[in-house]
Design a protein around this motif. Structure first.
Motif, PDB file in Angstrom:
ATOM      1  N   ILE A 145      25.751  11.528  -2.612  1.00 17.41           N
ATOM      2  CA  ILE A 145      24.495  11.827  -3.298  1.00 17.41           C
ATOM      3  C   ILE A 145      23.489  12.269  -2.242  1.00 17.41           C
ATOM      4  O   ILE A 145      23.263  11.579  -1.251  1.00 17.41           O
ATOM      5  N   LYS A 146      22.892  13.425  -2.452  1.00 17.74           N
ATOM      6  CA  LYS A 146      21.889  13.944  -1.536  1.00 17.74           C
ATOM      7  C   LYS A 146      20.608  14.224  -2.316  1.00 17.74           C
ATOM      8  O   LYS A 146      20.648  14.605  -3.481  1.00 17.74           O
ATOM      9  N   ILE A 147      19.487  14.022  -1.662  1.00 17.37           N
ATOM     10  CA  ILE A 147      18.197  14.250  -2.305  1.00 17.37           C
ATOM     11  C   ILE A 147      17.427  15.294  -1.511  1.00 17.37           C
ATOM     12  O   ILE A 147      17.385  15.249  -0.268  1.00 17.37           O
ATOM     13  N   LEU A 194      10.902   4.868  -3.112  1.00 20.92           N
ATOM     14  CA  LEU A 194      11.202   4.427  -1.742  1.00 20.92           C
ATOM     15  C   LEU A 194      12.364   3.438  -1.735  1.00 20.92           C
ATOM     16  O   LEU A 194      13.244   3.498  -0.872  1.00 20.92           O
ATOM     17  N   SER A 195      12.375   2.531  -2.707  1.00 19.18           N
ATOM     18  CA  SER A 195      13.450   1.551  -2.795  1.00 19.18           C
ATOM     19  C   SER A 195      14.787   2.219  -3.067  1.00 19.18           C
ATOM     20  O   SER A 195      15.810   1.853  -2.472  1.00 19.18           O
ATOM     21  N   GLU A 196      14.804   3.203  -3.963  1.00 20.87           N
ATOM     22  CA  GLU A 196      16.060   3.890  -4.278  1.00 20.87           C
ATOM     23  C   GLU A 196      16.556   4.701  -3.085  1.00 20.87           C
ATOM     24  O   GLU A 196      17.762   4.787  -2.846  1.00 20.87           O
ATOM     25  N   LEU A 197      15.642   5.294  -2.332  1.00 20.71           N
ATOM     26  CA  LEU A 197      16.055   6.042  -1.144  1.00 20.71           C
ATOM     27  C   LEU A 197      16.694   5.132  -0.105  1.00 20.71           C
ATOM     28  O   LEU A 197      17.577   5.563   0.642  1.00 20.71           O
ATOM     29  N   ASP A 198      16.262   3.879  -0.058  1.00 20.25           N
ATOM     30  CA  ASP A 198      16.866   2.918   0.858  1.00 20.25           C
ATOM     31  C   ASP A 198      18.170   2.342   0.312  1.00 20.25           C
ATOM     32  O   ASP A 198      18.898   1.672   1.033  1.00 20.25           O
ATOM     33  N   GLY A 199      18.463   2.603  -0.970  1.00 16.45           N
ATOM     34  CA  GLY A 199      19.557   1.895  -1.630  1.00 16.45           C
ATOM     35  C   GLY A 199      20.918   2.516  -1.488  1.00 16.45           C
ATOM     36  O   GLY A 199      21.917   1.901  -1.864  1.00 16.45           O
ATOM     37  N   PHE A 200      21.038   3.746  -0.967  1.00 13.90           N
ATOM     38  CA  PHE A 200      22.372   4.321  -0.812  1.00 13.90           C
ATOM     39  C   PHE A 200      22.573   4.750   0.626  1.00 13.90           C
ATOM     40  O   PHE A 200      21.627   5.021   1.359  1.00 13.90           O
ATOM     41  N   PRO A 213      21.608  13.002   7.500  1.00 14.28           N
ATOM     42  CA  PRO A 213      20.319  12.642   6.875  1.00 14.28           C
ATOM     43  C   PRO A 213      20.508  12.247   5.415  1.00 14.28           C
ATOM     44  O   PRO A 213      21.353  12.800   4.708  1.00 14.28           O
ATOM     45  N   LYS A 214      19.701  11.292   4.981  1.00 10.17           N
ATOM     46  CA  LYS A 214      19.732  10.904   3.565  1.00 10.17           C
ATOM     47  C   LYS A 214      19.082  11.966   2.700  1.00 10.17           C
ATOM     48  O   LYS A 214      19.601  12.337   1.659  1.00 10.17           O
ATOM     49  N   GLY A 215      17.907  12.404   3.135  1.00  8.27           N
ATOM     50  CA  GLY A 215      17.157  13.356   2.324  1.00  8.27           C
ATOM     51  C   GLY A 215      16.573  14.457   3.176  1.00  8.27           C
ATOM     52  O   GLY A 215      16.386  14.312   4.389  1.00  8.27           O
ATOM     53  N   VAL A 216      16.284  15.571   2.524  1.00  8.84           N
ATOM     54  CA  VAL A 216      15.702  16.724   3.187  1.00  8.84           C
ATOM     55  C   VAL A 216      14.426  17.096   2.441  1.00  8.84           C
ATOM     56  O   VAL A 216      14.417  17.155   1.203  1.00  8.84           O
TER      57      VAL A 216
END
Length: 403
Positions: free
Chosen positions: A285-287, A273-279, A179-182
């Protein structure tokens, strides 16, 4: 006569010698004073020459023309480059011989001569104090042992954050992307921030903590700029964990009827939203986001590919409350035996923060009574106080308190 004359001559000679010696002493003192004055004059001359040099340099600096800040777009052969100035268009310019080639990195900020637009220097990246201050320099001292009653939630968080940072080969072998983010969802005081700190401690990653409201700025575009700089800082400090607390303050649902302030919050949200799609999910890097109002979050923020995993952090059950009591009472000087299980069974509905507050209140009651040990009665009184505060049964304020 002859003897008397000889005696007088000797006396005069001795007087002259004494006079000469006295004069010699005065001359020696004058010489020492003159040498001291010479050294002082030389030091003053040296100091004044330094001041003159400094003032001349300062004058030259003030007389030098102002420089324009630009962005380096491309590096060309023959010591030339493509830059974008603050005035708008792109220019092909020459590069000063004082600028090393290895410093010319595409995307970096540069200073440009006002007349020729030549690159004069490479500037350091600009990071807003709000963003730079969000980095926790010392790693959090919270460990998994400090968290009770959240075993399942901690397992899910470690799978999504810790394993991709420490053991990315596991996901590569299985052929899936982590997952990108939690997103941590739950009432206040249930341990959402503690969970994020514990993961940062275990991964030895840079922990960057920011409250969502800090991303909301007064002027147009400032919030979006902070979001960009936040992720740039995370890339520079990788491996890193970005923790955004109170995510609902910047991630609320977008409405058709909005004020100018609401539109600025929406611009900040769109940049997030754009930054979350960018990596990529496999990046270091985890968010982690946290909120107690998931009902008002924008749907675009919750879709898979951004916050892929949503972990519900609810109020602890009786077993969880028992673990929390054991954690906080283990450091207390308790008189006799106090059952953590009994305390847990009689504190239904309390969060982890309220249980910690109850233990603190019990200790303060012991201090009030000049004791260095906490008794069972202290815990009972503290429990009553915390439960009454939770139910809104605080004592009435005096009528003349605010008169």
């Amino acid at each position: 006569m002859t003897n008397d004359g000889t005696t007088e001559d000797i006396s005069e000679l001795r007087a002259k010698i004494a006079s000469l010696e006295e004069k010699n002493v005065r001359l020696m003192e004058d010489l020492q004073n003159a040498e001291t004055e010479k050294r002082y004059s030389e030091s003053e001359l040296f100091r004044l020459q330094k001041d003159i040099t400094r003032l001349r340099n300062e004058l030259e600096r003030l007389k030098s023309p102002p420089l324009i800040i630009g962005s380096l777009r491309d590096v060309l052969p023959n010591h030339r480059a493509v830059v974008k100035s603050t005035t708008g268009p792109d220019f092909v310019v020459s590069v000063s011989s004082y600028v090393p080639d290895e410093d010319l990195i595409v995307g970096s900020r540069v200073s440009l001569n006002k007349q020729t637009l030549s690159i004069m220097d490479v500037l350091p990246s600009s990071v807003d104090p709000v963003v730079s201050g969000a980095e926790i320099v010392d790693k959090p001292n919270i460990t998994y042992d400090d968290i009770g009653g959240l075993k399942t939630q901690m397992m899910e968080l470690r799978e999504a954050v810790e394993d991709p940072l420490l053991r990315p080969e596991l996901y590569a072998k299985v052929g899936i992307e982590p997952p990108k983010g939690v997103l941590l969802v739950g009432p206040p005081g249930t341990g959402k921030t503690l969970m994020a700190k514990a993961v940062a401690n275990a991964t030895q990653a840079t922990f960057i903590r920011l409250v969502g409201s800090e991303l909301v700025q007064k002027y147009i575009g400032e919030g979006a700029r902070l979001v960009r700089e936040l992720f740039e800082l995370a890339k520079e400090k990788a491996p890193s964990i970005i923790f955004i607390d109170e995510l609902d303050s910047v991630g609320a649902k977008r409405l058709d009827v909005t004020t100018s302030g609401d539109r600025e919050v929406q611009r900040t949200l769109m940049q997030l939203l754009s930054e979350l799609d960018g990596f990529t999910p496999m990046s270091n890097i985890k968010i982690i986001g946290a909120t107690n109002r998931p009902d008002i979050l924008d749907d675009a923020l919750l879709r898979p590919g951004r916050f892929d995993r949503i972990i519900e952090v609810g109020l602890p059950d009786v077993d969880g409350r028992e673990q929390i009591f054991k954690i906080h009472t283990s450091r207390m000087n308790i008189e006799g035996e106090i059952s953590a299980r009994t305390l847990a069974e009689t504190t239904d509905g309390l969060s982890g923060a309220e249980i910690k507050n109850m233990c603190t209140e019990a200790g303060m009651l012991a201090i009030r009574n000049n004791r260095d040990t906490v008794t069972k009665e202290d815990f009972e009184n503290a429990k009553k106080k915390v439960l009454d505060a939770k139910k809104g049964k605080m004592p009435e304020l005096p009528a003349n308190m605010f008169v």
